[in-house]
Scaffold this motif. Structure first.
Motif, PDB file in Angstrom:
ATOM      1  N   GLY A  14      43.876  73.445   0.834  1.00 20.74           N
ATOM      2  CA  GLY A  14      44.373  72.112   0.528  1.00 20.74           C
ATOM      3  C   GLY A  14      44.227  71.157   1.702  1.00 20.74           C
ATOM      4  O   GLY A  14      43.804  71.542   2.798  1.00 20.74           O
ATOM      5  N   LYS A  15      44.550  69.910   1.467  1.00 22.22           N
ATOM      6  CA  LYS A  15      44.455  68.867   2.491  1.00 22.22           C
ATOM      7  C   LYS A  15      45.819  68.213   2.687  1.00 22.22           C
ATOM      8  O   LYS A  15      46.624  68.121   1.754  1.00 22.22           O
ATOM      9  CB  LYS A  15      43.440  67.795   2.061  1.00 22.22           C
ATOM     10  N   VAL A  16      46.060  67.742   3.895  1.00 21.20           N
ATOM     11  CA  VAL A  16      47.301  67.057   4.201  1.00 21.20           C
ATOM     12  C   VAL A  16      47.031  66.002   5.257  1.00 21.20           C
ATOM     13  O   VAL A  16      46.128  66.161   6.086  1.00 21.20           O
ATOM     14  CB  VAL A  16      48.368  68.074   4.692  1.00 21.20           C
ATOM     15  N   THR A  17      47.765  64.907   5.208  1.00 17.92           N
ATOM     16  CA  THR A  17      47.684  63.880   6.244  1.00 17.92           C
ATOM     17  C   THR A  17      49.047  63.769   6.925  1.00 17.92           C
ATOM     18  O   THR A  17      50.057  64.257   6.412  1.00 17.92           O
ATOM     19  CB  THR A  17      47.294  62.511   5.664  1.00 17.92           C
ATOM     20  N   LEU A  18      49.087  63.103   8.061  1.00 14.45           N
ATOM     21  CA  LEU A  18      50.364  62.932   8.757  1.00 14.45           C
ATOM     22  C   LEU A  18      51.316  62.049   7.958  1.00 14.45           C
ATOM     23  O   LEU A  18      52.538  62.136   8.135  1.00 14.45           O
ATOM     24  CB  LEU A  18      50.125  62.360  10.156  1.00 14.45           C
ATOM     25  N   ALA A  19      50.772  61.235   7.066  1.00 18.38           N
ATOM     26  CA  ALA A  19      51.618  60.406   6.211  1.00 18.38           C
ATOM     27  C   ALA A  19      52.479  61.254   5.289  1.00 18.38           C
ATOM     28  O   ALA A  19      53.549  60.820   4.841  1.00 18.38           O
ATOM     29  CB  ALA A  19      50.764  59.444   5.387  1.00 18.38           C
ATOM     30  N   ASP A  20      52.039  62.489   5.013  1.00 18.98           N
ATOM     31  CA  ASP A  20      52.818  63.385   4.158  1.00 18.98           C
ATOM     32  C   ASP A  20      54.117  63.828   4.823  1.00 18.98           C
ATOM     33  O   ASP A  20      54.991  64.393   4.156  1.00 18.98           O
ATOM     34  CB  ASP A  20      51.986  64.622   3.791  1.00 18.98           C
ATOM     35  N   TYR A  21      54.247  63.586   6.123  1.00 14.26           N
ATOM     36  CA  TYR A  21      55.463  63.972   6.840  1.00 14.26           C
ATOM     37  C   TYR A  21      56.418  62.801   7.038  1.00 14.26           C
ATOM     38  O   TYR A  21      57.442  62.943   7.701  1.00 14.26           O
ATOM     39  CB  TYR A  21      55.095  64.561   8.209  1.00 14.26           C
ATOM     40  N   ARG A  22      56.080  61.639   6.457  1.00 14.14           N
ATOM     41  CA  ARG A  22      56.949  60.476   6.621  1.00 14.14           C
ATOM     42  C   ARG A  22      58.353  60.782   6.122  1.00 14.14           C
ATOM     43  O   ARG A  22      58.553  61.526   5.179  1.00 14.14           O
ATOM     44  CB  ARG A  22      56.387  59.274   5.832  1.00 14.14           C
ATOM     45  N   GLY A  23      59.320  60.187   6.779  1.00 14.39           N
ATOM     46  CA  GLY A  23      60.708  60.413   6.420  1.00 14.39           C
ATOM     47  C   GLY A  23      61.449  61.223   7.465  1.00 14.39           C
ATOM     48  O   GLY A  23      62.687  61.222   7.496  1.00 14.39           O
ATOM     49  N   LYS A  24      60.695  61.917   8.326  1.00 16.03           N
ATOM     50  CA  LYS A  24      61.297  62.602   9.464  1.00 16.03           C
ATOM     51  C   LYS A  24      60.250  62.656  10.577  1.00 16.03           C
ATOM     52  O   LYS A  24      59.040  62.580  10.320  1.00 16.03           O
ATOM     53  CB  LYS A  24      61.773  64.004   9.094  1.00 16.03           C
ATOM     54  N   PRO A  25      60.680  62.784  11.822  1.00 18.58           N
ATOM     55  CA  PRO A  25      59.712  62.843  12.924  1.00 18.58           C
ATOM     56  C   PRO A  25      58.800  64.051  12.796  1.00 18.58           C
ATOM     57  O   PRO A  25      59.164  65.072  12.198  1.00 18.58           O
ATOM     58  CB  PRO A  25      60.600  62.947  14.166  1.00 18.58           C
ATOM     59  N   VAL A  26      57.595  63.931  13.367  1.00 18.08           N
ATOM     60  CA  VAL A  26      56.661  65.051  13.397  1.00 18.08           C
ATOM     61  C   VAL A  26      56.047  65.144  14.793  1.00 18.08           C
ATOM     62  O   VAL A  26      55.608  64.148  15.360  1.00 18.08           O
ATOM     63  CB  VAL A  26      55.567  64.912  12.310  1.00 18.08           C
ATOM     64  N   LEU A  27      56.088  66.351  15.336  1.00 19.91           N
ATOM     65  CA  LEU A  27      55.482  66.622  16.638  1.00 19.91           C
ATOM     66  C   LEU A  27      54.114  67.239  16.391  1.00 19.91           C
ATOM     67  O   LEU A  27      54.009  68.318  15.806  1.00 19.91           O
ATOM     68  CB  LEU A  27      56.357  67.594  17.439  1.00 19.91           C
ATOM     69  N   VAL A  28      53.052  66.545  16.805  1.00 17.11           N
ATOM     70  CA  VAL A  28      51.678  66.975  16.556  1.00 17.11           C
ATOM     71  C   VAL A  28      51.093  67.544  17.842  1.00 17.11           C
ATOM     72  O   VAL A  28      51.017  66.847  18.862  1.00 17.11           O
ATOM     73  CB  VAL A  28      50.823  65.798  16.057  1.00 17.11           C
ATOM     74  N   ASN A  29      50.686  68.799  17.799  1.00 19.38           N
ATOM     75  CA  ASN A  29      50.141  69.491  18.960  1.00 19.38           C
ATOM     76  C   ASN A  29      48.679  69.844  18.720  1.00 19.38           C
ATOM     77  O   ASN A  29      48.352  70.566  17.788  1.00 19.38           O
ATOM     78  CB  ASN A  29      50.959  70.756  19.242  1.00 19.38           C
ATOM     79  N   LEU A  30      47.769  69.299  19.536  1.00 15.42           N
ATOM     80  CA  LEU A  30      46.357  69.640  19.463  1.00 15.42           C
ATOM     81  C   LEU A  30      46.119  70.866  20.327  1.00 15.42           C
ATOM     82  O   LEU A  30      46.475  70.867  21.511  1.00 15.42           O
ATOM     83  CB  LEU A  30      45.483  68.487  19.951  1.00 15.42           C
TER      84      LEU A  30
END
Length: 284
Positions: A63-79
């Motif tokens: 499946g696919k997901v974007t960072l917009a799918d996490y809206r509503g709470k903070p998200v910590l993105v680690n590369l």
């Protein structure tokens, strides 16, 4: 505004060819180590307020997901990548952080492995990361989009999908002070710094301006301040305006004014048009 991204020794992996990178050992989940001072990558708030990238990332199930799918709470993105030793070393701490903040913040690791799930899935089978989410950047474009100079590279986005801060290099994420808590919303943070020989002052009002008076008043300058200023550990940012440039590093370390003897909570290093100034600072 140009971000100062400080590379800690061995803290970031370069751009070696995928074929040349040996398999990295998998981390194992364990109890958090004894608390100690978090020696960290530098927190950079110069890009605060920037919208999260819109590109889609792949889940292991296809499946696919974007960072917009996490809206509503903070998200910590680690590369991260399997070939990046500092990335692998900090992943158990990120997983423990995800457990500690379950329900209030998502922790998402986005793999930059060019060989895709073929490389990532065997790594995850050994790593046993139980709480953070792992996605794959199939196009390998995220690091370029964010301007990441190396790995690991971590960005915190708020509930509205706006950047809060970024860190280049690893941190002890689950240790005291390892996760820089976002500044509370409300009036701008006002920070004042002073130094001697030559005398100078600097005033920062987040979301507004930085006012600098240097060389005993013979030089003045005004720059745009970042929207937020993280004042735990080390905070730094840099800006330029026309032919003038400014950079500052603020470290939460006791400092005493050389002239008055007044104690301050912060040690400050300022660079104005290439000239370095040192002094002390405080939150007003």
């Amino acid at each position: 505004m140009v971000a100062i991204l400080v590379l800690m020794p061995l803290s970031a992996c370069g751009e070696a060819k995928e074929a040349d990178k040996a398999d990295a050992p998998a981390p194992q989940e364990s109890a958090a180590p004894a608390a100690k001072k978090a020696e960290t990558g530098t927190v950079d708030t110069s890009q605060a307020g920037t919208a999260a990238p819109t590109q889609a990332f792949a889940r292991a199930d296809g499946g696919k997901v974007t960072l917009a799918d996490y809206r509503g709470k903070p998200v910590l993105v680690n590369l991260w990548a399997t070939w990046c030793a500092p990335c692998v070393a900090e992943m158990p701490a990120l997983d423990r952080l995800a457990k500690a903040k379950a329900g209030e913040m998502a922790v998402v690791g986005i793999s930059q492995d060019l060989q895709g799930w073929e490389k990532v899935k065997p790594f995850l089978a050994k790593a046993k990361l139980q709480h953070m989410t792992i996605l794959l950047d199939e196009e390998g474009a995220l690091a370029t989009t964010l301007g990441a100079p190396g790995l690991p590279f971590t960005v915190l986005y708020d509930a509205a999908g706006k950047e809060v801060w970024r860190v280049n290099g690893p941190r002890e994420w689950d240790q005291p002070g390892g996760f820089p808590e976002p500044a509370a919303s409300g009036p701008p943070v006002r920070f004042h710094a002073v130094g001697q020989e030559p005398g100078w002052t600097m005033d920062i009002a987040t979301g507004h301006n930085v006012e600098v008076i240097a060389d005993y008043g013979s030089k003045t300058a005004t720059f745009k301040a970042p929207a937020r200023l993280a004042l735990e550990g080390t905070s730094s940012f840099a800006v330029s305006q026309g032919k003038s440039s400014f950079a500052v590093s603020i470290v939460k370390k006791a400092c005493e004014d050389a002239m008055s003897g007044k104690p301050y909570a912060y040690t400050v290093t300022m660079t104005l048009d290439g000239k370095r100034y040192e002094g002390c600072g405080e939150v007003l």
